[in-house]
Design a protein around this motif. Sequence first.
Motif, PDB file in Angstrom:
ATOM      1  N   ARG A 322       0.831  -1.199   0.000  1.00 39.89           N
ATOM      2  CA  ARG A 322       0.000   0.000   0.000  1.00 39.89           C
ATOM      3  C   ARG A 322       0.867   1.250   0.000  1.00 39.89           C
ATOM      4  O   ARG A 322       2.060   1.188   0.297  1.00 39.89           O
ATOM      5  N   GLU A 341       1.759  -0.157  15.724  1.00 39.21           N
ATOM      6  CA  GLU A 341       1.686   1.236  15.302  1.00 39.21           C
ATOM      7  C   GLU A 341       3.083   1.708  14.911  1.00 39.21           C
ATOM      8  O   GLU A 341       4.083   1.095  15.301  1.00 39.21           O
ATOM      9  N   TRP A 356       0.668   6.476  13.589  1.00 40.49           N
ATOM     10  CA  TRP A 356      -0.239   5.748  12.704  1.00 40.49           C
ATOM     11  C   TRP A 356      -0.620   4.395  13.296  1.00 40.49           C
ATOM     12  O   TRP A 356       0.200   3.741  13.947  1.00 40.49           O
ATOM     13  N   SER A 357      -1.834   3.969  13.035  1.00 42.84           N
ATOM     14  CA  SER A 357      -2.245   2.587  13.271  1.00 42.84           C
ATOM     15  C   SER A 357      -2.014   1.814  11.989  1.00 42.84           C
ATOM     16  O   SER A 357      -2.554   2.182  10.938  1.00 42.84           O
ATOM     17  N   TYR A 358      -1.204   0.740  12.056  1.00 39.00           N
ATOM     18  CA  TYR A 358      -0.888   0.046  10.803  1.00 39.00           C
ATOM     19  C   TYR A 358      -2.091  -0.675  10.217  1.00 39.00           C
ATOM     20  O   TYR A 358      -2.249  -0.735   8.993  1.00 39.00           O
ATOM     21  N   SER A 359      -2.969  -1.224  11.071  1.00 35.77           N
ATOM     22  CA  SER A 359      -4.078  -2.022  10.548  1.00 35.77           C
ATOM     23  C   SER A 359      -4.963  -1.213   9.604  1.00 35.77           C
ATOM     24  O   SER A 359      -5.442  -1.719   8.591  1.00 35.77           O
ATOM     25  N   THR A 360      -5.160   0.072   9.907  1.00 33.91           N
ATOM     26  CA  THR A 360      -6.012   0.929   9.068  1.00 33.91           C
ATOM     27  C   THR A 360      -5.231   2.045   8.400  1.00 33.91           C
ATOM     28  O   THR A 360      -5.764   2.716   7.510  1.00 33.91           O
ATOM     29  N   MET A 361      -3.987   2.276   8.829  1.00 34.52           N
ATOM     30  CA  MET A 361      -3.175   3.415   8.401  1.00 34.52           C
ATOM     31  C   MET A 361      -3.934   4.725   8.586  1.00 34.52           C
ATOM     32  O   MET A 361      -3.896   5.628   7.752  1.00 34.52           O
ATOM     33  N   SER A 362      -4.638   4.807   9.703  1.00 32.15           N
ATOM     34  CA  SER A 362      -5.289   6.052  10.091  1.00 32.15           C
ATOM     35  C   SER A 362      -4.394   6.786  11.075  1.00 32.15           C
ATOM     36  O   SER A 362      -3.656   6.176  11.849  1.00 32.15           O
ATOM     37  N   LYS A 363      -4.454   8.113  11.055  1.00 32.89           N
ATOM     38  CA  LYS A 363      -3.654   8.920  11.959  1.00 32.89           C
ATOM     39  C   LYS A 363      -4.252   8.875  13.364  1.00 32.89           C
ATOM     40  O   LYS A 363      -5.420   9.177  13.559  1.00 32.89           O
TER      41      LYS A 363
END
Length: 424
Positions: A322, A341, A356-363
């Motif tokens: 990704r 993270e 970042w959270s890797y599972s969702t790549m959300s900040k």
Amino acid sequence: MNLTTSNAVCPYNKPSYPRTIYSDRFIPSRTCSNFSLFNLSTPQSDYATRIRTALFGPESPSVTGRNIFKFKIETKQPLHSLLDDHLNGVIESPVKPLRTFPKSPCKILDAPGLEDDFYSNLVDWSSQNILVVGLGNCVYTRNGFTSKVTKLCDSGENDSVCSVGWDACGTNLAVGTRKGKVQIWDASQCKRIRTLDGHEKRVGALAWAKSQLSSGSNDGTILQHDIRAQENHVSRLSGHKSEVCALKWSYNDRELASGGNDDRIYVWNQHSTQSVMKYCEHTAAVKAIAWSPHLYGLLASGGGTADKCIRFWNTTTNSHLRCINTGSQVCNLIWSKNVNELVSTHGYHENHILVWSYSTMSKLATLEGHKTRVLYLAISPDGKTIVTGAGDETLRFWKVFPSPKSQNTQTEFGVSVSGRTQIR
């Protein structure tokens, strides 16, 4: 033929009786049972009564004939709230507290002489809780337990420090200089063990794998050193067409990832001088590289000003996973050991730090405070605190990650400490 009804009984006609329809299972009724004979509680127990009251309200002691699946436009209270109110502790549903992130650093150190150089790596944190910083032509260490600052070495007026790196044990420190030298120091005794030659230009990247040290230079080469061997280096890795500005060994010490000013990423193994993988998707220099400690073969990389992207690679399948456009120059990446993270630090034009959270790549958080691009990043041995450095000549400590489940120890940097001190 006579079609009138005959008085004779037809053997195929049976008397008509009312039919009883049964369901697919038998559920006996206990309403007439005398449970007191067997010292058993009745079905109308206190628990059952509370459940019924919580679900259907106190005004209806019996649910006989009530359509419990009837659609309702509005529910005044959520089900878990009703259960908590009426069961009075019978069913407990603890709410997990929301995780918070710091709005400001827990500690700030002045670091006069900390260069604003994208191609240098001047900060590292050892497993023994010793922070090392390269300032100009000198190297300083700071003990995380005692806060004692020690001047480890001085390369002289004709040379300067470009990179520093601890080995896994936190006893040996490698120092790369502008003249292409690699020095090995015993930090506990402030003693230089040896000097390794081989590079023609500055050494801006260092990475350890047990007794093996990898050094990357502006001459485009990577040298593999074995500090137990007499030779300056045991092999030379060639592939980059420009300066090598990032080196990271995987957690099992089997794969080495390198990033260069030629916008390329190479993956090498211990048994060959030829790269096993090459990635060309970035469009700017790759200084930010990090291996995941949670998933074998997962590699993250970040591109410079013309790229601004964080990319993820699966080196076991040689595939691109990704891409996230961060909107700013990516200077560093580091993965948390405690949770899945990662942290990225940025330069032009935001100069901030992102979690970042890797599972969702959300900040998860944006940390601000540095006045210039955040070029340096390291993580504490307990995995809870990161330190960032910038050309504004400050080091800032941020407590961003939770404690590991198997460890409750706390370093000095794990406590919120206000104030500002100087590294030297």
